[in-house]
Design a protein around this motif. Structure first.
Motif, PDB file in Angstrom:
ATOM      1  N   ALA A 143       0.830  -1.207   0.000  1.00 10.89           N
ATOM      2  CA  ALA A 143       0.000   0.000   0.000  1.00 10.89           C
ATOM      3  C   ALA A 143       0.865   1.258   0.000  1.00 10.89           C
ATOM      4  O   ALA A 143       0.493   2.282  -0.589  1.00 10.89           O
ATOM      5  CB  ALA A 143      -0.930  -0.002   1.205  1.00 10.89           C
ATOM      6  N   ARG A 144       2.038   1.188   0.637  1.00  8.65           N
ATOM      7  CA  ARG A 144       2.938   2.348   0.674  1.00  8.65           C
ATOM      8  C   ARG A 144       3.699   2.512  -0.654  1.00  8.65           C
ATOM      9  O   ARG A 144       3.854   3.618  -1.153  1.00  8.65           O
ATOM     10  CB  ARG A 144       3.937   2.211   1.824  1.00  8.65           C
ATOM     11  N   HIS A 145       4.199   1.397  -1.209  1.00  9.96           N
ATOM     12  CA  HIS A 145       5.043   1.476  -2.393  1.00  9.96           C
ATOM     13  C   HIS A 145       4.247   1.567  -3.700  1.00  9.96           C
ATOM     14  O   HIS A 145       4.723   2.156  -4.682  1.00  9.96           O
ATOM     15  CB  HIS A 145       5.970   0.257  -2.463  1.00  9.96           C
ATOM     16  N   TYR A 146       3.058   0.976  -3.727  1.00 11.33           N
ATOM     17  CA  TYR A 146       2.229   0.991  -4.925  1.00 11.33           C
ATOM     18  C   TYR A 146       0.814   1.425  -4.555  1.00 11.33           C
ATOM     19  O   TYR A 146      -0.124   0.639  -4.588  1.00 11.33           O
ATOM     20  CB  TYR A 146       2.204  -0.400  -5.584  1.00 11.33           C
ATOM     21  N   PRO A 147       0.641   2.685  -4.201  1.00  4.87           N
ATOM     22  CA  PRO A 147      -0.667   3.145  -3.710  1.00  4.87           C
ATOM     23  C   PRO A 147      -1.778   3.077  -4.759  1.00  4.87           C
ATOM     24  O   PRO A 147      -2.955   3.062  -4.408  1.00  4.87           O
ATOM     25  CB  PRO A 147      -0.395   4.597  -3.292  1.00  4.87           C
ATOM     26  N   ASP A 148      -1.409   3.039  -6.060  1.00  4.24           N
ATOM     27  CA  ASP A 148      -2.429   3.021  -7.114  1.00  4.24           C
ATOM     28  C   ASP A 148      -2.785   1.621  -7.588  1.00  4.24           C
ATOM     29  O   ASP A 148      -3.621   1.453  -8.466  1.00  4.24           O
ATOM     30  CB  ASP A 148      -1.965   3.852  -8.317  1.00  4.24           C
ATOM     31  N   VAL A 149      -2.124   0.610  -7.020  1.00  5.38           N
ATOM     32  CA  VAL A 149      -2.398  -0.767  -7.430  1.00  5.38           C
ATOM     33  C   VAL A 149      -3.584  -1.315  -6.646  1.00  5.38           C
ATOM     34  O   VAL A 149      -3.661  -1.181  -5.426  1.00  5.38           O
ATOM     35  CB  VAL A 149      -1.159  -1.661  -7.210  1.00  5.38           C
ATOM     36  N   MET A 150      -4.519  -1.939  -7.366  1.00 11.17           N
ATOM     37  CA  MET A 150      -5.652  -2.588  -6.703  1.00 11.17           C
ATOM     38  C   MET A 150      -5.295  -4.048  -6.458  1.00 11.17           C
ATOM     39  O   MET A 150      -4.927  -4.772  -7.383  1.00 11.17           O
ATOM     40  CB  MET A 150      -6.905  -2.493  -7.582  1.00 11.17           C
ATOM     41  N   ILE A 151      -5.369  -4.476  -5.205  1.00  7.66           N
ATOM     42  CA  ILE A 151      -5.074  -5.858  -4.826  1.00  7.66           C
ATOM     43  C   ILE A 151      -6.389  -6.587  -4.615  1.00  7.66           C
ATOM     44  O   ILE A 151      -7.202  -6.183  -3.776  1.00  7.66           O
ATOM     45  CB  ILE A 151      -4.227  -5.934  -3.537  1.00  7.66           C
ATOM     46  N   GLU A 152      -6.617  -7.648  -5.385  1.00 10.89           N
ATOM     47  CA  GLU A 152      -7.789  -8.497  -5.186  1.00 10.89           C
ATOM     48  C   GLU A 152      -7.354  -9.787  -4.509  1.00 10.89           C
ATOM     49  O   GLU A 152      -6.450 -10.476  -4.990  1.00 10.89           O
ATOM     50  CB  GLU A 152      -8.464  -8.811  -6.520  1.00 10.89           C
ATOM     51  N   ILE A 153      -7.984 -10.095  -3.389  1.00 16.55           N
ATOM     52  CA  ILE A 153      -7.626 -11.282  -2.622  1.00 16.55           C
ATOM     53  C   ILE A 153      -8.733 -12.319  -2.753  1.00 16.55           C
ATOM     54  O   ILE A 153      -9.904 -12.020  -2.519  1.00 16.55           O
ATOM     55  CB  ILE A 153      -7.418 -10.931  -1.130  1.00 16.55           C
ATOM     56  N   LYS A 154      -8.346 -13.528  -3.118  1.00 19.84           N
ATOM     57  CA  LYS A 154      -9.294 -14.643  -3.195  1.00 19.84           C
ATOM     58  C   LYS A 154      -8.850 -15.733  -2.224  1.00 19.84           C
ATOM     59  O   LYS A 154      -7.655 -15.944  -2.028  1.00 19.84           O
ATOM     60  CB  LYS A 154      -9.335 -15.217  -4.613  1.00 19.84           C
ATOM     61  N   THR A 155      -9.812 -16.384  -1.618  1.00 24.09           N
ATOM     62  CA  THR A 155      -9.488 -17.534  -0.783  1.00 24.09           C
ATOM     63  C   THR A 155      -9.991 -18.778  -1.481  1.00 24.09           C
ATOM     64  O   THR A 155     -11.122 -18.818  -1.959  1.00 24.09           O
ATOM     65  CB  THR A 155     -10.136 -17.426   0.611  1.00 24.09           C
ATOM     66  N   GLY A 156      -9.127 -19.807  -1.551  1.00 23.20           N
ATOM     67  CA  GLY A 156      -9.434 -21.002  -2.318  1.00 23.20           C
ATOM     68  C   GLY A 156     -10.694 -21.716  -1.888  1.00 23.20           C
ATOM     69  O   GLY A 156     -11.318 -22.422  -2.679  1.00 23.20           O
ATOM     70  N   ILE A 157     -11.111 -21.580  -0.618  1.00 27.93           N
ATOM     71  CA  ILE A 157     -12.276 -22.296  -0.113  1.00 27.93           C
ATOM     72  C   ILE A 157     -13.523 -21.921  -0.900  1.00 27.93           C
ATOM     73  O   ILE A 157     -14.429 -22.733  -1.068  1.00 27.93           O
ATOM     74  CB  ILE A 157     -12.468 -22.004   1.390  1.00 27.93           C
ATOM     75  N   TYR A 158     -13.579 -20.686  -1.405  1.00 36.51           N
ATOM     76  CA  TYR A 158     -14.796 -20.241  -2.070  1.00 36.51           C
ATOM     77  C   TYR A 158     -14.816 -20.544  -3.558  1.00 36.51           C
ATOM     78  O   TYR A 158     -15.775 -20.227  -4.233  1.00 36.51           O
ATOM     79  CB  TYR A 158     -14.961 -18.732  -1.869  1.00 36.51           C
ATOM     80  N   TYR A 159     -13.759 -21.151  -4.086  1.00 37.22           N
ATOM     81  CA  TYR A 159     -13.680 -21.369  -5.521  1.00 37.22           C
ATOM     82  C   TYR A 159     -13.643 -22.858  -5.822  1.00 37.22           C
ATOM     83  O   TYR A 159     -13.170 -23.655  -5.026  1.00 37.22           O
ATOM     84  CB  TYR A 159     -12.445 -20.660  -6.086  1.00 37.22           C
ATOM     85  N   PRO A 160     -14.156 -23.246  -7.006  1.00 33.76           N
ATOM     86  CA  PRO A 160     -14.281 -24.672  -7.303  1.00 33.76           C
ATOM     87  C   PRO A 160     -12.960 -25.364  -7.596  1.00 33.76           C
ATOM     88  O   PRO A 160     -12.923 -26.569  -7.723  1.00 33.76           O
ATOM     89  CB  PRO A 160     -15.191 -24.678  -8.544  1.00 33.76           C
TER      90      PRO A 160
END
Length: 323
Positions: free
Chosen positions: A141-158
């Motif tokens: 967040a400090r070094h790349y403030p314009d980058v959007m990070i999407e987090i996925k957890t494997g439990i919710y995906y097939p």
């Protein structure tokens, strides 16, 4: 304008119209092929529909229309399950290759422009999420403030997180348990002993370790079988020859920890995964006395051959320090 010139213009106009129809047809086929691809990847129409957030009838209809457009069957039923025909596999493989080509092209253009913005998609197991947020996400967040990070957890995906890396659905994944695949660049590390997590008032809380036989006499809290930590728990009981049904099952490590701290059962994970609750005195981590439980493994994975964007590369380097 002479007849020959008029003829050339008519020919060019007709060629343009044909090209437009071809482009339109190709785009439509690509869209319908995506539904076929997801059906094959997810293991069925219903699972694909849940993954795409559409109704099963939409998936079925698009696949039927694709079959009608091509004039051949792409899916066949074998017992209760649907499988791709040889033609269906060709379409799905071509769509997969196209997705990968687009992903690689996007990565290459981002590097050429030296973009510091964009999007990074990461699959992080729930048991790793606290460490990821505090040791990685805050620095990104400090070094790349314009980058959007999407987090996925494997439990919710097939699919398993490492499968999503192979299919370029995520850039990086951190997983639990052994992984081996030549298509992946894997950094493995020892995660620690698998522990029984219990309330300080639980009968097991006074013990320095606990046997599998002792655990079988208590109410146990399990996660879904797709969870890496649950696969380790299953392996421990299987190796000990003691099949045990859970008293409870939930889909989040955080929920299982809360249930254990309430004293209603025994949850399973490493002490590192429950560090905060242990520090507060809400939980006790009792090491499981079994060889399979003594050295559990974590993995940081990315697809071999895919160059990460500057932000994703920075994320990868930080995640190497999460151990």
């Amino acid at each position: 304008m002479g007849a020959s010139t008029t003829g050339r213009w008519c020919h060019l106009l007709e060629s343009s119209r044909i090209a437009a129809r071809v482009r339109s047809t190709t785009t439509l086929l690509d869209k319908r092929a995506h539904y076929l691809y997801e059906m094959a990847n997810c293991g069925g129409i219903r699972a694909a529909a849940e993954h795409l957030n559409v109704s099963p009838s939409v998936v079925s209809r698009q696949i039927r229309r694709l079959e009608s457009s091509l004039g051949m069957a792409l899916v066949e039923r074998q017992g209760r399950h649907l499988h791709l025909t040889e033609a269906g596999r060709l379409i799905a493989d071509a769509h997969r290759a196209q997705r990968r080509l687009h992903a690689d092209l996007s990565d290459a253009l981002s590097r050429m422009r030296n973009l510091q913005a964009g999007k990074v998609v990461v699959s992080v197991g729930d048991g790793f999420i606290d460490s990821f947020i505090h040791n990685v996400l805050k620095k990104v967040a400090r070094h790349y403030p314009d980058v959007m990070i999407e987090i996925k957890t494997g439990i919710y995906y097939p699919r398993e997180p490492h499968d999503m890396v192979i299919e370029d659905e995520v850039d990086i994944a951190i997983t639990y348990g052994p992984v081996s695949d030549p298509r992946l660049t894997i950094h493995s590390f020892i995660r620690g002993t698998l522990c029984a997590l219990v309330s300080p008032h639980h009968p097991l809380a006074i013990q320095h370790s606990v046997s599998v036989e002792q655990l079988a006499r208590h109410k146990l809290i399990f996660l879904p079988d797709v969870s890496g930590s649950q696969q380790c728990v299953n392996a421990v009981f299987r190796a000990a020859g003691i099949p045990v049904p859970p008293a409870y099952r939930c889909n989040l490590h955080s929920v299982s920890r809360r249930m254990a701290s309430a004293g209603i059962g025994v949850a399973f994970m490493t002490a590192a995964a429950a560090h905060e609750e242990i520090r507060r005195g809400d939980l006790m981590a009792i090491p499981i006395d079994h060889p399979v439980a003594r050295e559990t493994q974590g993995n940081l994975v990315r697809r071999t051959g895919r160059r990460l964007s500057p932000a994703a590369g920075y994320l990868w380097k930080l995640m190497l320090t999460m151990q």
